[in-house]
Design a protein around this motif. Structure first.
Motif, mmCIF file in Angstrom:
data_model
loop_
_atom_site.group_PDB
_atom_site.id
_atom_site.type_symbol
_atom_site.label_atom_id
_atom_site.label_comp_id
_atom_site.label_asym_id
_atom_site.label_seq_id
_atom_site.Cartn_x
_atom_site.Cartn_y
_atom_site.Cartn_z
ATOM 1 N N THR A 96 0.828 -1.207 0.000
ATOM 2 C CA THR A 96 0.000 0.000 0.000
ATOM 3 C C THR A 96 0.859 1.251 0.000
ATOM 4 O OG1 THR A 96 -1.755 -1.179 1.180
ATOM 5 C CG2 THR A 96 -1.811 1.231 1.233
ATOM 6 N N TYR A 97 1.905 1.242 0.794
ATOM 7 C CA TYR A 97 2.801 2.409 0.797
ATOM 8 C C TYR A 97 3.431 2.622 -0.572
ATOM 9 C CZ TYR A 97 6.949 5.241 1.402
ATOM 10 O OH TYR A 97 7.911 6.207 1.244
ATOM 11 N N LEU A 98 3.894 1.537 -1.192
ATOM 12 C CA LEU A 98 4.552 1.669 -2.492
ATOM 13 C C LEU A 98 3.602 2.231 -3.544
ATOM 14 C CD1 LEU A 98 6.579 -1.670 -2.626
ATOM 15 C CD2 LEU A 98 7.416 0.608 -2.054
ATOM 16 N N ALA A 99 2.350 1.786 -3.528
ATOM 17 C CA ALA A 99 1.410 2.190 -4.569
ATOM 18 C C ALA A 99 0.755 3.535 -4.288
ATOM 19 C CB ALA A 99 0.336 1.114 -4.733
ATOM 20 N N GLU A 100 0.480 3.826 -3.016
ATOM 21 C CA GLU A 100 -0.309 5.012 -2.686
ATOM 22 C C GLU A 100 0.523 6.196 -2.218
ATOM 23 O OE1 GLU A 100 -3.472 5.205 -3.226
ATOM 24 O OE2 GLU A 100 -3.945 3.101 -3.640
ATOM 25 N N TYR A 101 1.679 5.937 -1.600
ATOM 26 C CA TYR A 101 2.463 7.029 -1.038
ATOM 27 C C TYR A 101 3.861 7.157 -1.639
ATOM 28 C CZ TYR A 101 -1.067 6.934 2.666
ATOM 29 O OH TYR A 101 -2.249 6.973 3.366
ATOM 30 N N GLY A 102 4.260 6.179 -2.443
ATOM 31 C CA GLY A 102 5.654 6.150 -2.900
ATOM 32 C C GLY A 102 5.871 6.655 -4.310
ATOM 33 N N GLN A 103 5.040 7.599 -4.757
ATOM 34 C CA GLN A 103 5.218 8.099 -6.117
ATOM 35 C C GLN A 103 6.471 8.957 -6.265
ATOM 36 O OE1 GLN A 103 2.397 8.314 -4.417
ATOM 37 N NE2 GLN A 103 0.853 7.170 -5.568
ATOM 38 N N ARG A 104 6.948 9.546 -5.186
ATOM 39 C CA ARG A 104 8.118 10.416 -5.246
ATOM 40 C C ARG A 104 9.178 9.913 -4.280
ATOM 41 N NH1 ARG A 104 5.145 16.401 -4.989
ATOM 42 N NH2 ARG A 104 3.845 16.117 -6.872
ATOM 43 N N GLY A 105 10.403 10.320 -4.574
ATOM 44 C CA GLY A 105 11.499 9.974 -3.683
ATOM 45 C C GLY A 105 12.173 8.667 -4.081
ATOM 46 N N TRP A 106 13.174 8.294 -3.315
ATOM 47 C CA TRP A 106 13.998 7.125 -3.623
ATOM 48 C C TRP A 106 13.594 5.896 -2.836
ATOM 49 C CZ3 TRP A 106 16.272 4.989 0.622
ATOM 50 C CH2 TRP A 106 16.379 5.803 1.752
ATOM 51 N N LEU A 107 12.803 6.071 -1.780
ATOM 52 C CA LEU A 107 12.516 4.948 -0.891
ATOM 53 C C LEU A 107 11.693 3.864 -1.588
ATOM 54 C CD1 LEU A 107 12.743 3.701 1.890
ATOM 55 C CD2 LEU A 107 10.726 5.004 2.596
ATOM 56 N N ALA A 108 10.662 4.262 -2.333
ATOM 57 C CA ALA A 108 9.803 3.272 -2.986
ATOM 58 C C ALA A 108 10.556 2.469 -4.043
ATOM 59 C CB ALA A 108 8.580 3.962 -3.599
ATOM 60 N N PRO A 109 11.324 3.106 -4.960
ATOM 61 C CA PRO A 109 12.095 2.293 -5.922
ATOM 62 C C PRO A 109 13.093 1.369 -5.247
ATOM 63 C CG PRO A 109 11.951 4.567 -6.670
ATOM 64 C CD PRO A 109 11.409 4.548 -5.280
ATOM 65 N N ALA A 110 13.752 1.854 -4.183
ATOM 66 C CA ALA A 110 14.702 0.998 -3.479
ATOM 67 C C ALA A 110 13.990 -0.175 -2.807
ATOM 68 C CB ALA A 110 15.475 1.818 -2.439
ATOM 69 N N THR A 111 12.798 0.088 -2.250
ATOM 70 C CA THR A 111 12.035 -0.984 -1.608
ATOM 71 C C THR A 111 11.584 -2.021 -2.623
ATOM 72 O OG1 THR A 111 11.253 0.587 0.066
ATOM 73 C CG2 THR A 111 10.052 -1.484 -0.149
ATOM 74 N N ARG A 112 11.143 -1.561 -3.790
ATOM 75 C CA ARG A 112 10.732 -2.505 -4.836
ATOM 76 C C ARG A 112 11.915 -3.373 -5.271
ATOM 77 N NH1 ARG A 112 7.513 2.000 -6.718
ATOM 78 N NH2 ARG A 112 5.283 1.478 -6.581
ATOM 79 N N LEU B 148 14.622 -4.182 -3.467
ATOM 80 C CA LEU B 148 14.941 -5.134 -2.405
ATOM 81 C C LEU B 148 13.874 -6.219 -2.298
ATOM 82 C CD1 LEU B 148 16.239 -2.691 0.372
ATOM 83 C CD2 LEU B 148 17.590 -4.182 -1.118
ATOM 84 N N ASN B 149 12.622 -5.857 -2.539
ATOM 85 C CA ASN B 149 11.554 -6.855 -2.504
ATOM 86 C C ASN B 149 11.728 -7.873 -3.625
ATOM 87 O OD1 ASN B 149 8.728 -7.542 -1.363
ATOM 88 N ND2 ASN B 149 8.394 -7.464 -3.565
ATOM 89 N N ASP B 150 12.139 -7.414 -4.804
ATOM 90 C CA ASP B 150 12.388 -8.345 -5.908
ATOM 91 C C ASP B 150 13.554 -9.270 -5.586
ATOM 92 O OD1 ASP B 150 10.336 -7.232 -7.311
ATOM 93 O OD2 ASP B 150 11.592 -5.917 -8.522
ATOM 94 N N VAL B 151 14.587 -8.737 -4.920
ATOM 95 C CA VAL B 151 15.714 -9.579 -4.504
ATOM 96 C C VAL B 151 15.244 -10.637 -3.510
ATOM 97 C CG1 VAL B 151 17.929 -9.600 -3.293
ATOM 98 C CG2 VAL B 151 17.441 -7.799 -4.956
ATOM 99 N N LEU B 152 14.448 -10.218 -2.527
ATOM 100 C CA LEU B 152 13.928 -11.166 -1.538
ATOM 101 C C LEU B 152 12.992 -12.181 -2.179
ATOM 102 C CD1 LEU B 152 13.832 -11.895 1.471
ATOM 103 C CD2 LEU B 152 11.924 -10.301 1.725
ATOM 104 N N LEU B 153 12.245 -11.741 -3.195
ATOM 105 C CA LEU B 153 11.319 -12.639 -3.876
ATOM 106 C C LEU B 153 12.039 -13.764 -4.595
ATOM 107 C CD1 LEU B 153 8.265 -12.989 -4.520
ATOM 108 C CD2 LEU B 153 8.666 -11.647 -6.586
ATOM 109 N N SER B 154 13.231 -13.469 -5.114
ATOM 110 C CA SER B 154 13.981 -14.469 -5.871
ATOM 111 C C SER B 154 15.084 -15.131 -5.049
ATOM 112 C CB SER B 154 14.600 -13.820 -7.117
ATOM 113 O OG SER B 154 15.449 -12.736 -6.748
ATOM 114 N N ALA B 155 15.191 -14.779 -3.778
ATOM 115 C CA ALA B 155 16.244 -15.359 -2.943
ATOM 116 C C ALA B 155 15.955 -16.825 -2.659
ATOM 117 C CB ALA B 155 16.359 -14.593 -1.628
#
Length: 286
Positions: free
Chosen positions: A100-116, A118-125
């Motif tokens: 929800t944060y990524l989609a609704e609040y993360g349109q700006r800044g570096w945190l959302a792209p970095a989180t996505r 890291l999430n992709d890395v964790l998804l394929s770990a």
């Protein structure tokens, strides 16, 4: 303007070349589909031939037996259900809130792209890495294996799947719905709760079900966390039986009765995953 006769014409060399290329690619595509379906069908057929004979009421009513005795997989089934349920209860709220944060609040800044990322890395770990992490941070500290440790390892595997599904589904919700609600004076949290979540509900539930399907057959993280238990136990603070580890141990054993139980357990997990995927696709279509 070009006439259709000059383009779609068997005597046109450009048309003939494109037609040959199209036929070649269609043939290769069909061949790869048939190749994949052949091996998939062979695996499923072998699974049901080997494990179908061991399916019985005893399998669901008795605990794992010693070599040479009759028994079932009741304790392993209950242990797997308990750990999967706890992992889902832990991982789903975290995954939904993060998505929800990524989609609704993360349109700006570096945190959302970095989180996505890291999430992709964790998804394929590899799941064994997650098991080793929980072993080092929890099992080694408390000094014993437990169902809680297994549930924590599975919860970490649930989170990235739910995050990806929630993020993608909320991004598909038209902004016009949000703007209409905001124009009526709704605060953003209310727009998310009553507009975005309702519109993306089927997709989010589908992501949760797919996460449950993924953790249902994970063996590697449970070898380092929950281990196994030959007897019926509901104590999550001690080693607990689970289907993936029982299948792993019984399949590698020299006893034929244990081998049959391993095949039967594999059939149960396959049917579970198949049922969850069918349910997920049915919900997604709605």
């Amino acid at each position: 303007m070009f006439s259709s006769d000059s383009i779609v014409n068997l005597s046109n060399p450009v048309y003939r070349r494109r037609q040959r290329f199209n036929t070649l690619m269609l043939t290769l595509s069909a061949a790869t589909v048939i190749f994949g379906l052949f091996w998939l069908s062979w695996i499923i057929l072998t699974l049901f031939v080997k494990g179908g004979s061991a399916l019985s009421l005893t399998l669901l009513t008795q605990s794992t037996p010693p070599p040479g005795a009759d028994g079932g997989l009741l304790n392993a089934i209950i242990g797997s259900v308990m750990m999967a349920a706890v992992a889902t209860l832990i991982g789903t709220p975290i995954g939904v809130l993060a998505g929800t944060y990524l989609a609704e609040y993360g349109q700006r800044g570096w945190l959302a792209p970095a989180t996505r990322f890291l999430n992709d890395v964790l998804l394929s770990a590899p799941s064994i890495v997650i098991g080793l992490f929980i072993y080092a941070t929890y099992v080694a500290q408390v000094g014993h294996y437990s169902g809680w440790a297994g549930a924590l390892a599975l919860a970490i595997l649930v989170i990235p799947v739910v995050v990806r599904a929630t993020d993608n589904m909320l991004l598909l919700v038209p902004n016009s719905l949000r703007e209409a609600a905001a124009a009526l004076g709704c605060p953003q949290w209310r727009v998310i709760m009553f507009i975005s979540y309702r519109a993306a509900r089927s997709g989010i539930i589908t992501g949760v079900l797919l996460a449950v399907a993924r953790i249902s057959g994970e063996t590697a993280p449970l070898l380092f966390t929950a281990l196994n238990n030959q007897f019926m136990s509901l104590n999550m603070n001690a080693p607990i039986a689970n289907l993936p580890v029982v299948i792993f141990q019984y399949a590698a054993s020299p006893f034929e009765d244990w081998n049959r139980l391993a095949w039967a357990g594999a059939v149960l997990i396959t049917l579970l995953v198949l049922g969850i995927n069918i349910a997920a696709r049915s919900l997604f279509r709605k």
